[in-house]
Design an enzyme around this catalytic site. Structure first.
Site, PDB file in Angstrom:
ATOM      1  N   ASP A   1       5.499   5.026   4.985  1.00 33.38           N
ATOM      2  CA  ASP A   1       6.460   4.115   5.618  1.00 33.38           C
ATOM      3  C   ASP A   1       6.661   2.836   4.804  1.00 33.38           C
ATOM      4  O   ASP A   1       7.478   1.995   5.172  1.00 33.38           O
ATOM      5  CB  ASP A   1       6.057   3.796   7.069  1.00 33.38           C
ATOM      6  CG  ASP A   1       4.654   3.224   7.211  1.00 33.38           C
ATOM      7  OD1 ASP A   1       3.739   3.664   6.478  1.00 33.38           O
ATOM      8  OD2 ASP A   1       4.452   2.335   8.065  1.00 33.38           O
TER       9      ASP A   1
ATOM     10  N   HIS B   1       6.100  -4.995  11.437  1.00 29.76           N
ATOM     11  CA  HIS B   1       5.336  -3.742  11.531  1.00 29.76           C
ATOM     12  C   HIS B   1       4.914  -3.518  12.996  1.00 29.76           C
ATOM     13  O   HIS B   1       3.744  -3.370  13.324  1.00 29.76           O
ATOM     14  CB  HIS B   1       4.111  -3.801  10.609  1.00 29.76           C
ATOM     15  CG  HIS B   1       3.582  -2.437  10.223  1.00 29.76           C
ATOM     16  ND1 HIS B   1       2.662  -1.763  10.989  1.00 29.76           N
ATOM     17  CD2 HIS B   1       3.846  -1.639   9.167  1.00 29.76           C
ATOM     18  CE1 HIS B   1       2.370  -0.612  10.394  1.00 29.76           C
ATOM     19  NE2 HIS B   1       3.084  -0.508   9.290  1.00 29.76           N
TER      20      HIS B   1
ATOM     21  N   HIS C   1      -7.670  -1.728   5.119  1.00 26.85           N
ATOM     22  CA  HIS C   1      -6.841  -0.671   5.710  1.00 26.85           C
ATOM     23  C   HIS C   1      -7.488   0.664   5.343  1.00 26.85           C
ATOM     24  O   HIS C   1      -8.427   0.704   4.557  1.00 26.85           O
ATOM     25  CB  HIS C   1      -5.413  -0.798   5.151  1.00 26.85           C
ATOM     26  CG  HIS C   1      -4.372  -0.086   5.957  1.00 26.85           C
ATOM     27  ND1 HIS C   1      -4.277  -0.168   7.319  1.00 26.85           N
ATOM     28  CD2 HIS C   1      -3.342   0.724   5.572  1.00 26.85           C
ATOM     29  CE1 HIS C   1      -3.254   0.561   7.733  1.00 26.85           C
ATOM     30  NE2 HIS C   1      -2.675   1.114   6.701  1.00 26.85           N
TER      31      HIS C   1
ATOM     32  N   HIS D   1       0.856  -1.192   0.000  1.00 28.40           N
ATOM     33  CA  HIS D   1       0.000   0.000   0.000  1.00 28.40           C
ATOM     34  C   HIS D   1       0.884   1.233   0.000  1.00 28.40           C
ATOM     35  O   HIS D   1       2.096   1.135   0.190  1.00 28.40           O
ATOM     36  CB  HIS D   1      -0.988  -0.020   1.171  1.00 28.40           C
ATOM     37  CG  HIS D   1      -0.357   0.099   2.530  1.00 28.40           C
ATOM     38  ND1 HIS D   1       0.519  -0.841   3.032  1.00 28.40           N
ATOM     39  CD2 HIS D   1      -0.486   1.047   3.502  1.00 28.40           C
ATOM     40  CE1 HIS D   1       0.892  -0.477   4.253  1.00 28.40           C
ATOM     41  NE2 HIS D   1       0.301   0.664   4.553  1.00 28.40           N
TER      42      HIS D   1
END
Ligand SMILES: [Zn+2]
Ligand SMILES: [Zn+2]
EC number: 3.1.26.11
Lengths: 315, 315
Positions: free
Chosen positions: A67, A270, A141, A63
Site C-alpha cells: 500500500d 493512514h 514495524h 517501507h
C-alpha cells in the site's frame, strides 16, 4: 511549502481513502515536489491535483508494504510518457531498487530520464544540498520502516534595497557583495558593513513524515521541534491492542509523540477503513485530548507550512 | 454472461478512462469472474462495481506493458486481505510470474490463497473444463501480445419436467438418468428415450478479447464467429500511420476484423486520451461504416452476452 495528501488510507484502497501517498510541494523553495510513498493509484490521484509529474524530483519510500509502493512503476512510466527529462532519486529500504527495476524491465518500460536509487538501511542523513537536508531513522514495524525528517536550511535575510539606495549604492555588483556577506567601500572611502543592509534571517522549517510504526523512541528524535509531524493513525484508542499486534499506532499514541517532541502541528493519516465519518472524527478527538493542534487528513487535503515570520534565529 | 469494462484507456490513466481491465462475469455459468488485464487502479475501479475480488477465479494477461499489469500485485493483495481462499490462476506471457512474485516478495505480501501461473508463449489451448475452453494466439505488438478466445461449451437442453410427470415419472433417480442421456424403463415395461424429455440444446457463446495489436491474421482466427469481439482502438482512421508505428489499430481496422470474422458485436476499448467526447464518438462512426454493430466502451459499461435462444445446434 505545502503538504498535499494524495492517499490517507491503510492497507487497501477504500471508497473514501486511497492508499498512502503524500506530496511535499516545494515549488517556491526549489520548483520541485517530493513524494513520500506511492501507493497504487497515486498517479490517478495526481490527475485530480495541480501537481505535474515532471516536477517530482525525489521520492522517499518509508517501507515496502504494497500500500506504499504499488503505484511507483505506473507513476514512473507516466512521468516519462508526459515528457519528464530530469533525473529522479528514489530513497527507500533495501529491495526498492529490485522492485522498481523488475517492474520496468518486465513491462519493457523505457524511461526518458535516469533514476538514482539510494537504499537506506540505517539511521543517518540521506540527502543534503544548499537548501535542504533529509535524515532518516528506523521505526518499529513488521518490516523495516523509516521516518524522514526534512530540514530546510535557514533563509538568509533579504537585501534592504531602499536602505542601500539611501546610502548612495545603486543596483550593481555591490549588491552581490553585500548579499555574500562582504563589506563594500564607496568611492568616498566610506565602508558599508554587509550586516547593516540585510534583513533578519529566517529559520528554516522542519517537516517530519513517519512510515507505519508502533510507538518507538526514534519517532521523538525525528519529530523534535518539527513544524509539522505527519504520523500514522491506523487505529483508535479502544483498539490499542490491535495497533500493537499489527505494528501500528493509535491516534492517541501519535499525539503523545507530537506533544513530547514539541511539534507545532500534528497531521494524522493512514486511517483504517473501519473508521468512517464520525468514527474518523473520533480519532481526532482522542488525539486532541493530548495534543490539541491535531487534524485527521482526508484525500486531497492541503496544508501550508508557513515560515515563522521574523523569528530571530538563536544560535 | 456479461462483460464489464473496468478501464478503457491506453498507456496512461486519463481523467475519464482508467488503464485496461475487462471483467468477464460468469456468475450464472460458474459463479466466477475472469479478468482480462489488470492495469493500475483496477482494484479501485472494482470498488465501484458489484464484483467481489474473491470471485475472481482466473486472470488472463494479454501482454506485459505497464498499463495492463501494474494493478495486479495490489489486486492480489486485496483479494487476500478480503479473505479470498480459493486458488487463482494467472495466464500471461513469459515474465508475468517473475513480475508478480518479485512484487509480492519485496512487499512481504503473504496471500491467503495459492496462485498458479500458466505462462503462454505459443498459439494453443490454455484451459479446458466441462463448461469452458480458452485458446490464445499471438498478435502483432512491440512485445509479445496475445488474444484470448473464450469458448463456452454447448448447453444441454433442460429437463422437460411437465412432460415426464405426464408420462407418469415422479421426481427421483430417473430424472438423473434422463439428464445423463440414458433411457428409463417404467414398471409397466414402457421405455422412455432420454431425447424425448430434454429440450433443445443451446449453442455456447464465444467471447474474443484481444490484446494491443496491429492488424494481423491471428485476429481473424481468434474472432471467427464470436458473439462478442473486444478489440483495441487506440487511434482513429486519420492517425493510421501512428497506429502502425506504435503497433496499434484504428477503429476501422478493428471493424474490418469484426466484419471478416463474422462476429455478432464489436466492442472497442483501449482508446487514446487524445480522443475525448466527440472525437471518441468519431472512432465509433468510422468503425460503423464498416461494421454497424460497434460500440466504443466507457469505463463501467456493461454488456450482456445473450445465449442465442433456441438456436438449433448444427453438427
Ligand atoms: Zn501501510
Ligand atoms: Zn496498452
Amino acid at each position: 511549502m505545502e503538504l498535499e495528501f494524495l492517499g490517507t488510507g491503510a492497507g487497501s484502497p477504500a471508497r473514501y481513502r486511497n492508499v498512502t501517498s503524500i506530496a511535499l510541494k516545494l515549488l517556491d523553495e526549489r520548483n520541485a515536489v517530493w513524494l513520500f510513498d506511492v501507493g497504487e493509484g497515486t498517479q490517478q490521484q495526481i490527475l485530480r491535483t495541480t501537481i505535474r509529474p515532471r516536477k517530482v524530483e525525489k521520492i522517499f519510500i518509508t517501507h515496502l508494504h504494497g500500500d506504499h509502493i504499488f503505484g511507483l512503476p505506473g507513476f514512473l512510466s507516466s512521468r516519462s510518457f508526459q515528457g519528464g527529462k530530469q533525473p529522479l532519486t528514489i530513497y527507500g529500504p533495501k529491495g526498492i531498487r529490485d522492485y522498481v527495476q523488475t517492474s520496468l524491465r518486465v513491462s519493457d518500460s523505457r524511461l526518458t530520464y535516469p533514476i538514482k536509487y539510494v537504499e537506506v538501511s540505517d539511521n543517518g542523513q540521506v540527502f543534503e544540498d544548499d537548501t535542504f537536508r533529509v535524515e532518516c531513522r528506523k521505526l518499529d514495524h513488521r518490516i523495516a520502516s523509516f521516518g524522514y525528517r526534512v530540514i530546510e536550511k535557514n533563509h538568509t535575510g533579504e537585501l534592504l534595497v531602499a536602505k542601500l539606495q539611501a546610502a548612495g549604492v545603486q543596483p550593481g555588483p555591490e549588491y552581490g557583495l553585500i548579499k555574500a556577506g562582504k563589506a563594500v567601500t564607496l568611492a568616498n572611502g566610506q565602508v558599508l558593513p554587509s550586516g547593516d543592509f540585510i534583513g533578519p534571517a529566517q529559520k528554516g522549517r522542519i517537516v517530519t513524515i513517519l512510515g507505519d510504526t508502533r510507538r518507538t523512541a526514534n519517532s521523538y528524535t525525528l519529530a523534535a521541534n518539527a513544524d509539522v509531524l505527519v504520523h500514522e493513525s491506523t487505529f483508535g484508542q479502544p483498539d490499542g491492542r490491535m495497533a500493537y499486534n499489527y505494528y501500528h499506532s493509535t491516534s492517541a499514541q501519535a499525539a503523545e509523540v507530537a506533544k513530547k517532541a514539541h511539534v507545532k502541528q500534528l497531521l494524522l493519516t493512514h486511517i483504517s477503513a473501519r473508521y468512517v465519518g464520525k468514527a474518523a472524527h473520533q480519532l481526532q478527538t482522542e488525539a486532541r485530548q493530548i495534543f490539541p493542534n491535531t487534524r485527521v487528513m482526508k484525500d486531497f487535503d492541503q496544508v501550508e507550512v508557513p515560515l515563522a515570520k521574523h523569528q530571530p534565529i538563536t544560535k
